[in-house]
Design a protein around this motif. Structure first.
Motif, mmCIF file in Angstrom:
data_model
loop_
_atom_site.group_PDB
_atom_site.id
_atom_site.type_symbol
_atom_site.label_atom_id
_atom_site.label_comp_id
_atom_site.label_asym_id
_atom_site.label_seq_id
_atom_site.Cartn_x
_atom_site.Cartn_y
_atom_site.Cartn_z
ATOM 1 N N ALA A 149 0.818 -1.208 0.000
ATOM 2 C CA ALA A 149 0.000 0.000 0.000
ATOM 3 C C ALA A 149 0.850 1.255 0.000
ATOM 4 N N MET A 150 1.797 1.304 -0.906
ATOM 5 C CA MET A 150 2.690 2.450 -1.039
ATOM 6 C C MET A 150 3.365 2.763 0.300
ATOM 7 N N GLY A 151 4.116 1.797 0.799
ATOM 8 C CA GLY A 151 4.863 1.995 2.028
ATOM 9 C C GLY A 151 6.008 2.974 1.823
ATOM 10 N N GLU A 152 6.788 3.158 2.872
ATOM 11 C CA GLU A 152 7.849 4.161 2.848
ATOM 12 C C GLU A 152 8.832 3.940 1.708
ATOM 13 N N THR A 153 9.170 2.676 1.441
ATOM 14 C CA THR A 153 10.134 2.377 0.382
ATOM 15 C C THR A 153 9.640 2.863 -0.969
ATOM 16 N N ASP A 154 8.352 2.662 -1.241
ATOM 17 C CA ASP A 154 7.798 3.038 -2.534
ATOM 18 C C ASP A 154 7.613 4.539 -2.658
ATOM 19 N N VAL A 155 7.231 5.181 -1.566
ATOM 20 C CA VAL A 155 7.123 6.635 -1.571
ATOM 21 C C VAL A 155 8.483 7.250 -1.886
ATOM 22 N N GLU A 156 9.534 6.676 -1.297
ATOM 23 C CA GLU A 156 10.889 7.163 -1.571
ATOM 24 C C GLU A 156 11.273 6.941 -3.031
ATOM 25 N N ALA A 157 10.817 5.832 -3.617
ATOM 26 C CA ALA A 157 11.125 5.555 -5.024
ATOM 27 C C ALA A 157 10.468 6.595 -5.940
ATOM 28 N N VAL A 158 9.221 6.948 -5.642
ATOM 29 C CA VAL A 158 8.540 7.972 -6.431
ATOM 30 C C VAL A 158 9.261 9.307 -6.275
ATOM 31 N N LYS A 159 9.616 9.635 -5.040
ATOM 32 C CA LYS A 159 10.297 10.904 -4.786
ATOM 33 C C LYS A 159 11.643 10.944 -5.505
ATOM 34 N N TRP A 160 12.346 9.813 -5.534
ATOM 35 C CA TRP A 160 13.635 9.761 -6.229
ATOM 36 C C TRP A 160 13.443 10.104 -7.699
ATOM 37 N N ALA A 161 12.444 9.520 -8.314
ATOM 38 C CA ALA A 161 12.201 9.780 -9.741
ATOM 39 C C ALA A 161 11.916 11.259 -9.984
ATOM 40 N N VAL A 162 11.082 11.843 -9.133
ATOM 41 C CA VAL A 162 10.733 13.259 -9.293
ATOM 42 C C VAL A 162 11.957 14.141 -9.088
ATOM 43 N N ASP A 163 12.755 13.829 -8.066
ATOM 44 C CA ASP A 163 13.909 14.660 -7.729
ATOM 45 C C ASP A 163 15.087 14.473 -8.680
ATOM 46 N N ASN A 164 15.046 13.441 -9.511
ATOM 47 C CA ASN A 164 16.187 13.141 -10.367
ATOM 48 C C ASN A 164 15.888 13.274 -11.849
ATOM 49 N N GLY A 165 14.962 14.155 -12.177
ATOM 50 C CA GLY A 165 14.816 14.544 -13.565
ATOM 51 C C GLY A 165 13.640 13.999 -14.317
ATOM 52 N N ALA A 166 12.740 13.250 -13.680
ATOM 53 C CA ALA A 166 11.570 12.746 -14.398
ATOM 54 C C ALA A 166 10.640 13.909 -14.750
ATOM 55 N N ASP A 167 10.221 13.962 -15.991
ATOM 56 C CA ASP A 167 9.235 14.932 -16.446
ATOM 57 C C ASP A 167 7.836 14.329 -16.431
ATOM 58 N N VAL A 168 7.772 13.021 -16.689
ATOM 59 C CA VAL A 168 6.506 12.285 -16.728
ATOM 60 C C VAL A 168 6.665 11.029 -15.889
ATOM 61 N N LEU A 169 5.685 10.730 -15.052
ATOM 62 C CA LEU A 169 5.648 9.460 -14.326
ATOM 63 C C LEU A 169 4.592 8.576 -14.955
ATOM 64 N N VAL A 170 4.951 7.331 -15.284
ATOM 65 C CA VAL A 170 3.981 6.337 -15.756
ATOM 66 C C VAL A 170 3.870 5.277 -14.669
ATOM 67 N N ILE A 171 2.654 5.111 -14.130
ATOM 68 C CA ILE A 171 2.423 4.186 -13.014
ATOM 69 C C ILE A 171 1.388 3.154 -13.462
ATOM 70 N N PRO A 172 1.822 1.971 -13.910
ATOM 71 C CA PRO A 172 0.899 0.978 -14.470
ATOM 72 C C PRO A 172 0.421 -0.062 -13.454
ATOM 73 N N TRP A 173 -0.019 0.358 -12.307
ATOM 74 C CA TRP A 173 -0.536 -0.531 -11.274
ATOM 75 C C TRP A 173 -1.501 0.256 -10.401
ATOM 76 N N HIS A 174 -2.186 -0.446 -9.488
ATOM 77 C CA HIS A 174 -3.085 0.255 -8.581
ATOM 78 C C HIS A 174 -3.097 -0.425 -7.223
ATOM 79 N N ILE A 175 -3.640 0.292 -6.252
ATOM 80 C CA ILE A 175 -3.782 -0.210 -4.890
ATOM 81 C C ILE A 175 -5.268 -0.339 -4.575
ATOM 82 N N ASP A 176 -5.642 -1.479 -4.008
ATOM 83 C CA ASP A 176 -7.031 -1.681 -3.597
ATOM 84 C C ASP A 176 -7.302 -0.975 -2.274
#
Length: 493
Positions: A149-176
């Motif tokens: 459910a988007m634990g700390e590790t995954d939140v950090e992964a998203v933040k890493w992408a944003v902070d390291n130059g991602a212009d677009v995020l593609v997220i092909p999954w979902h949480i129930d």
């Protein structure tokens, strides 16, 4: 795969003829490099299987009509999934080492599942020259779900992408289930930082659109069939849906990793699902931003939604604003600009996370080494133009140097065995994989501990979908474990 041709025996050559031949080859290669410089849209020879077999999808979204203007140069698309794997389709593409949430891996090039590689391929089918930033948050095995459910590790992964130059995020999954707290805040952070967020709506028409696609400000993507109509039997829909994109039967790459490396069938045919649809929309977002580098994320989204479907700018519950249209997103005129995200904000208002697009985080402050230009698409596009020119110069110089080295070697060889022996070994072409090289998974146990709760949203029972493993896939994990390629029960992988 191409079968190596047996070379024709060459006739004996004198040193002078060898020299002329070597120089001629060098000049020919130099001319080819010059031709490439004169026609920057020309692609290096590579495997075109995916392009050919998925032409219906790129034609459907009118991507070829946009390629004369842009192919996505200078825009970085992060794919948050199972990583990426070495494959002929990816050769010559601009793919970064990326990020992995697993402590025993060096980068994201460890995808033995195939889902992340397939979605990355969808981005590149739409935008062949976009930069891919793979972010590996999942292995594909039940025991290594996306951090729970988007634990700390995954939140950090998203933040890493944003902070390291991602212009677009593609997220092909979902949480129930109901999602609050950090997962909502990280989506707000991404949007406040000026990133376009794209997510798959899901592949079950009996289920509502779930996080992150259901989050305000996020482009939720549902599926379209080969005719561009709503793929109702295997696509989630609802008032949160923003765009539709190809999700019908298509060809995807099978990872060349471990035991799969011996499999001569390196492609699979699957029902792409909204996962692939989100990849195509991410690619069109890259085309749009590359063509209009002065736009901010809100106005990139505005162009996507105002040019989709019949370009009426009206939104319905089934397919949102309609089928994404790359040609119009790139070329349409008269699009009314907006001051804020036309899809809203996860936390209700712009800037709620406290971040702004101008924020930077230096390495001294704990930021990772950037994987792409951090100045946004505009700066990235300029950097890409310079890097393209530099690459052409380097190629031309390398050709000249190689030709000269060969000529010198041949001349020296003709002067005697002793001179040749003295020179042997000094000219050694570089070998091994290049940037983003495949890293074999370490045998050590993963230290990324899952907590359950999210999935790729498989199609209804009986429907083969992108959530079903194509023949030949061997996802990691224990025998009998459910794979994210298959339909899943709520809160189960």
């Amino acid at each position: 795969m191409a079968i190596p041709l047996t070379p024709t025996p060459a006739e004996p050559r004198t040193p002078h003829r060898a020299l002329r031949t070597a120089l001629g080859a060098g000049l020919t290669a130099l001319a080819a490099a010059a031709a490439l410089a004169a026609t920057p849209g020309a692609a290096l020879a590579q495997d075109t299987t995916l392009n050919d077999e998925n032409a219906w999808a790129t034609d459907l979204i009118q991507a070829p009509a946009a390629w004369g203007t842009t192919q996505g140069e200078g825009v970085t698309v992060a794919v948050l999934d199972t990583g990426i794997a070495e494959h002929p389709f990816f050769e010559g593409k601009d793919i970064l080492p990326g990020y992995t949430a697993y402590s025993d891996e060096q980068d994201a090039w460890n995808d033995a599942d195939g889902h992340g590689s397939a979605v990355a391929a969808a981005v590149l089918l739409a935008a062949p020259r976009a930069t891919i930033m793979p972010v590996r948050m999942d292995t594909g095995a039940d025991t290594d779900g996306l951090g729970g459910a988007m634990g700390e590790t995954d939140v950090e992964a998203v933040k890493w992408a944003v902070d390291n130059g991602a212009d677009v995020l593609v997220i092909p999954w979902h949480i129930d289930g109901n999602v609050t707290g950090d997962p909502i805040e990280i989506m707000q952070y991404a949007i406040d930082k000026g990133v376009v967020v794209v997510a798959s709506a899901g592949n079950d028409p009996s289920e509502p659109v779930l996080y992150p696609a259901s989050t305000p400000g996020v482009i939720a993507v549902t599926g379209a069939d080969t005719n561009g109509e709503f793929l109702s039997e295997s696509s989630s829909t609802g008032p949160e849906v923003v765009l539709s994109a190809p999700a019908d039967e298509m060809t995807v790459p099978k990872p060349i990793l471990g035991a799969l490396a011996e499999d001569t069938d390196i492609y699979a045919t699957v029902i792409g699902g909204t996962s692939m649809g989100s990849g195509f929309v991410g690619g069109v977002a890259a085309l749009t931003w590359a063509a209009h580098p002065d736009l901010d994320a809100s106005n990139v989204i505005q162009r996507l939604i105002q040019t989709a479907g019949d370009a009426s700018g009206t939104r319905g519950d089934e397919v949102g604003y309609g089928l994404v249209n790359a040609d119009q997103a790139v070329h349409a005129e008269g699009i009314e600009p907006v001051e804020e995200n036309p899809l809203g904000y996860p936390m209700g208002e712009a800037g709620a996370s406290g971040a702004t697009p101008d924020d930077t985080q230096s390495a001294e402050e704990g930021g990772e080494e950037p994987g792409a230009a951090s100045g946004g698409p505009s700066a990235a596009a300029e950097g890409n133009k310079e890097s393209n020119l530099s690459a052409i110069i380097v190629v031309a110089a390398a050709v000249v140097l190689v030709g000269a080295a060969i000529a010198v070697w041949i001349v020296l060889r003709g002067r005697g065995r002793k001179a040749a022996a003295a020179q042997q070994g000094e000219f050694t072409p570089p070998g091994g994989p290049g940037q983003g090289a495949l890293q074999q998974p370490a045998p050590a146990q993963q230290t990324y501990v899952p907590q359950g709760g999210q999935n790729y949203g498989g199609p209804p029972p009986g429907q083969q979908g992108f959530s079903s493993p194509p023949q030949g896939f061997n996802p990691p994990g224990n025998p009998g474990e459910q794979s994210p390629w298959r339909p899943s029960e709520p809160n189960q992988r």
